[in-house]
Write a protein that holds these residues in place. Structure first.
Motif: not given
Length: 191
Positions: A119-148
């Motif tokens: 589910f992840f791809v190691l970056s070329q510099d080997k300092h980070s992992y990137q989530i695979r597109k197939s998993i990323r596309e399942m999620i919509v990220f947005s700002e929200q104030n849950i109280i308001k």
């Protein structure tokens, strides 16, 4: 604070608690995977979209963890379902990091080698992992104030594992009925 807008933003971020990780509390996720996730799909027709809301998602680890578990379940059972995860947070900086889906190398402590490879791809510099597109596309990220802000509705599951302990009883009493409203009749609330 009155004369410097930057200071207001810095203070706001100091109040936020961004403690999260992949598969945080593995025992809870094991129970979720073995017992609760199958219930999400019970009595639903093929092609149905399973809708999940992750309020206070911080930098996205909880949302991605759920996406991985749901993906694994669908694949293992050879099911024809769509997954739509709405992950929200009040912190725009955290949301941007979550959208990027890039994580430091130390996530190896929280994720099995099999899942890391799958589910992840190691970056070329080997300092980070990137989530695979197939998993990323399942999620919509947005700002929200849950109280308001208005809640999502017709959810099959809400996973709110990063928020309630930081709120006072009055706000907790406001959120629980809101979660109840947001969930479908047989929906799951994972706290």
């Amino acid at each position: 604070l009155q004369s410097n807008v930057v200071e207001v933003d810095l203070l706001f971020h100091d109040f936020l608690i961004g403690v999260t990780s992949f598969f945080r509390d593995p025992g809870a996720y094991e129970v979720l995977s073995d017992m609760a996730i199958p219930l999400l799909f019970a009595n639903k027709p093929a092609g149905h979209t399973i809708r999940v809301w992750v309020p206070a998602c911080s930098t996205g680890e909880e949302a991605y963890t759920l996406a991985i578990l749901l993906y694994e379940f669908i694949e293992k059972q050879s099911l024809d379902f769509r997954i739509q995860i709405f992950a929200t947070d009040i912190d725009h900086t955290a949301i941007e990091r979550a959208r990027a889906g890039s994580y430091e190398i130390n996530i190896v402590a929280d994720i099995s080698p099999e899942r890391l490879t799958r589910f992840f791809v190691l970056s070329q510099d080997k300092h980070s992992y990137q989530i695979r597109k197939s998993i990323r596309e399942m999620i919509v990220f947005s700002e929200q104030n849950i109280i308001k802000d208005p809640p999502f509705s017709r959810m099959d599951m809400i996973s709110c594992r990063n928020l309630m302990i930081y709120l006072n009883a009055e706000i907790q009493k406001k959120l629980i009925p809101m979660f109840h409203y947001s969930l479908n009749e047989a929906g799951l609330l994972f706290l």
